[in-house]
Design a protein around this motif. Structure first.
Motif, PDB file in Angstrom:
ATOM      1  N   ALA A   5      35.726  34.275  41.381  1.00 59.44           N
ATOM      2  CA  ALA A   5      34.969  34.602  40.440  1.00 59.44           C
ATOM      3  C   ALA A   5      35.965  35.419  39.363  1.00 59.44           C
ATOM      4  CB  ALA A   5      33.810  35.654  40.364  1.00 59.44           C
ATOM      5  N   LEU A   6      36.136  35.303  37.968  1.00 60.02           N
ATOM      6  CA  LEU A   6      36.864  36.012  37.105  1.00 60.02           C
ATOM      7  C   LEU A   6      36.613  37.582  37.020  1.00 60.02           C
ATOM      8  CD1 LEU A   6      37.891  33.431  34.367  1.00 60.02           C
ATOM      9  CD2 LEU A   6      38.831  33.744  36.615  1.00 60.02           C
ATOM     10  N   THR A   7      35.239  37.789  36.977  1.00 60.83           N
ATOM     11  CA  THR A   7      34.747  38.885  36.656  1.00 60.83           C
ATOM     12  C   THR A   7      34.514  39.911  37.883  1.00 60.83           C
ATOM     13  OG1 THR A   7      32.622  37.958  36.351  1.00 60.83           O
ATOM     14  CG2 THR A   7      33.924  38.137  34.450  1.00 60.83           C
ATOM     15  N   PRO A   8      34.386  41.215  37.539  1.00 61.64           N
ATOM     16  CA  PRO A   8      34.119  41.932  38.698  1.00 61.64           C
ATOM     17  C   PRO A   8      32.639  41.554  39.258  1.00 61.64           C
ATOM     18  CG  PRO A   8      34.984  43.211  36.883  1.00 61.64           C
ATOM     19  CD  PRO A   8      34.640  42.017  36.579  1.00 61.64           C
ATOM     20  N   PRO A   9      32.214  42.220  40.475  1.00 61.80           N
ATOM     21  CA  PRO A   9      33.124  43.170  41.446  1.00 61.80           C
ATOM     22  C   PRO A   9      34.190  42.460  42.190  1.00 61.80           C
ATOM     23  CG  PRO A   9      30.985  42.616  42.360  1.00 61.80           C
ATOM     24  CD  PRO A   9      30.782  41.989  40.953  1.00 61.80           C
ATOM     25  N   TYR A  10      35.321  43.184  42.521  1.00 60.81           N
ATOM     26  CA  TYR A  10      36.264  42.542  43.284  1.00 60.81           C
ATOM     27  C   TYR A  10      36.046  43.405  44.608  1.00 60.81           C
ATOM     28  CZ  TYR A  10      37.852  41.445  38.614  1.00 60.81           C
ATOM     29  OH  TYR A  10      38.014  40.667  37.332  1.00 60.81           O
ATOM     30  N   PRO A  11      36.962  42.581  45.694  1.00 58.17           N
ATOM     31  CA  PRO A  11      36.929  43.285  46.990  1.00 58.17           C
ATOM     32  C   PRO A  11      37.477  44.823  46.980  1.00 58.17           C
ATOM     33  CG  PRO A  11      37.898  41.064  47.205  1.00 58.17           C
ATOM     34  CD  PRO A  11      37.623  41.446  45.636  1.00 58.17           C
ATOM     35  N   ASP A  12      36.822  45.654  47.810  1.00 60.08           N
ATOM     36  CA  ASP A  12      36.913  46.865  47.783  1.00 60.08           C
ATOM     37  C   ASP A  12      38.421  47.097  48.458  1.00 60.08           C
ATOM     38  OD1 ASP A  12      34.658  47.731  47.480  1.00 60.08           O
ATOM     39  OD2 ASP A  12      33.877  48.229  49.639  1.00 60.08           O
ATOM     40  N   GLY A  13      39.227  47.873  47.794  1.00 58.50           N
ATOM     41  CA  GLY A  13      40.746  48.362  47.974  1.00 58.50           C
ATOM     42  C   GLY A  13      41.487  47.558  47.225  1.00 58.50           C
ATOM     43  N   PHE A  14      41.083  46.558  46.557  1.00 60.91           N
ATOM     44  CA  PHE A  14      41.845  45.817  45.540  1.00 60.91           C
ATOM     45  C   PHE A  14      42.246  46.320  44.343  1.00 60.91           C
ATOM     46  CE2 PHE A  14      41.759  41.238  47.324  1.00 60.91           C
ATOM     47  CZ  PHE A  14      41.712  41.591  48.791  1.00 60.91           C
ATOM     48  N   GLU A  15      43.389  46.165  43.597  1.00 60.42           N
ATOM     49  CA  GLU A  15      43.589  47.006  42.346  1.00 60.42           C
ATOM     50  C   GLU A  15      43.806  45.891  41.295  1.00 60.42           C
ATOM     51  OE1 GLU A  15      47.129  49.425  43.232  1.00 60.42           O
ATOM     52  OE2 GLU A  15      46.171  50.461  44.756  1.00 60.42           O
ATOM     53  N   THR A  16      43.918  46.613  40.160  1.00 57.49           N
ATOM     54  CA  THR A  16      44.259  45.596  39.061  1.00 57.49           C
ATOM     55  C   THR A  16      45.411  46.213  38.025  1.00 57.49           C
ATOM     56  OG1 THR A  16      42.854  46.944  37.513  1.00 57.49           O
ATOM     57  CG2 THR A  16      41.724  45.056  38.495  1.00 57.49           C
ATOM     58  N   ALA A  17      46.184  45.077  37.672  1.00 59.32           N
ATOM     59  CA  ALA A  17      47.530  45.205  36.871  1.00 59.32           C
ATOM     60  C   ALA A  17      47.120  44.202  35.654  1.00 59.32           C
ATOM     61  CB  ALA A  17      48.395  44.669  37.531  1.00 59.32           C
ATOM     62  N   CYS A  18      47.734  44.678  34.479  1.00 56.18           N
ATOM     63  CA  CYS A  18      47.539  44.089  33.207  1.00 56.18           C
ATOM     64  C   CYS A  18      49.010  44.118  32.613  1.00 56.18           C
ATOM     65  CB  CYS A  18      46.623  44.863  32.561  1.00 56.18           C
ATOM     66  SG  CYS A  18      45.915  43.889  30.950  1.00 56.18           S
ATOM     67  N   PHE A  19      49.308  42.860  31.941  1.00 55.79           N
ATOM     68  CA  PHE A  19      50.610  42.723  31.366  1.00 55.79           C
ATOM     69  C   PHE A  19      50.557  41.782  30.136  1.00 55.79           C
ATOM     70  CE2 PHE A  19      51.167  42.834  36.056  1.00 55.79           C
ATOM     71  CZ  PHE A  19      52.223  44.062  35.911  1.00 55.79           C
ATOM     72  N   ALA A  20      51.013  42.039  29.152  1.00 60.03           N
ATOM     73  CA  ALA A  20      51.331  41.133  27.941  1.00 60.03           C
ATOM     74  C   ALA A  20      52.927  40.676  27.691  1.00 60.03           C
ATOM     75  CB  ALA A  20      51.002  41.841  26.871  1.00 60.03           C
ATOM     76  N   MET A  21      53.052  39.568  27.897  1.00 57.67           N
ATOM     77  CA  MET A  21      54.307  38.837  27.870  1.00 57.67           C
ATOM     78  C   MET A  21      54.875  37.643  27.104  1.00 57.67           C
ATOM     79  SD  MET A  21      54.199  38.382  31.932  1.00 57.67           S
ATOM     80  CE  MET A  21      55.598  37.301  32.059  1.00 57.67           C
ATOM     81  N   GLY A  22      54.025  37.543  25.860  1.00 59.25           N
ATOM     82  CA  GLY A  22      53.928  36.532  25.139  1.00 59.25           C
ATOM     83  C   GLY A  22      52.781  35.578  25.243  1.00 59.25           C
TER      84      GLY A  22
END
Length: 214
Positions: free
Chosen positions: A34-51
């Motif tokens: 699934a693209l949307t939350p909830p995500y597994p416990d202990g997992f983290e998110t990062a976000c980047f823009a690069m083109g």
């Protein structure tokens, strides 16, 4: 509508947007998650823009330890913008990719290395012929730990560019992640469903020194 602005919009120029979020109910086209939350416990998110976010997302989804990726719009003001609104330059957003990962299997520093190696972070409001504020280079940090890692990575990669004989200065921004707005469903994992599509990424060709920003 498609005026490719290279300066951030003023408050008076910002488009109003809407209250309704994009419908991204379908699972990830590669992992099936699934693209949307909830995500597994202990997992983290990062976000980047690069083109262009199509190519950026593809670079991340195959990494060992990545749970799911999604493309969207970050760093702007307009709520729940559409793609057509973002590319006017009047929402303030950058095309971005969100990465949900297991920190026990994949370090944030490795995501930063992937980020720097797969675009040219010296381009300002563009990536090659793709021009606009929505193509700017940004690390959207979720906490102080990511801010510190990102700041160290900027220094490391600037040194790597210099060692390679390149004098251009990094224009990558490091800002709080804020709200990530999911892009339209047809943009999600676009290159998995359209393998002949263009990634749009324009890397500098300089490798990130592994381990330097850990």
């Amino acid at each position: 509508m498609f005026n490719r602005k290279t300066t951030m919009p003023t408050p008076a120029e910002i488009l109003p947007g809407r209250a309704e979020a994009m419908d991204v109910a379908q699972p990830h086209a590669v992992s099936g998650m699934a693209l949307t939350p909830p995500y597994p416990d202990g997992f983290e998110t990062a976000c980047f823009a690069m083109g262009k976010f199509w190519g950026a997302e593809k670079r991340f989804w195959s990494l060992e330890g990545v749970y799911v990726t999604a493309v969207g719009y970050s760093g702007g003001t307009t709520p729940n913008p559409t793609y057509q609104e973002v590319v006017t330059g009047l929402t303030g957003h950058a095309q971005s990719v969100m990465v949900v990962f297991d920190p026990a299997r994949l370090a944030y520093a490795d995501l930063l290395a992937m980020f720097f190696e797969n675009h040219d972070p010296t381009q300002g409001m563009r990536q090659g012929s793709d021009i606009g504020t929505f193509f700017r280079s940004v690390i959207f940090a979720r906490d102080d730990v990511q801010v510190s890692a990102a700041e160290a990575a900027v220094v490391t990669y600037q040194q790597a560019l210099a060692a390679a004989g390149l004098t251009a200065k990094l224009t990558t921004q490091i800002v709080p992640v804020g709200e990530f707005f999911f892009a339209e469903a047809h943009h999600q994992q676009y290159l998995a469903r359209n393998p002949g599509g263009q990634s749009g990424l324009k890397p500098s060709g300089v490798l990130f020194p592994r381990g330097a920003s850990s």
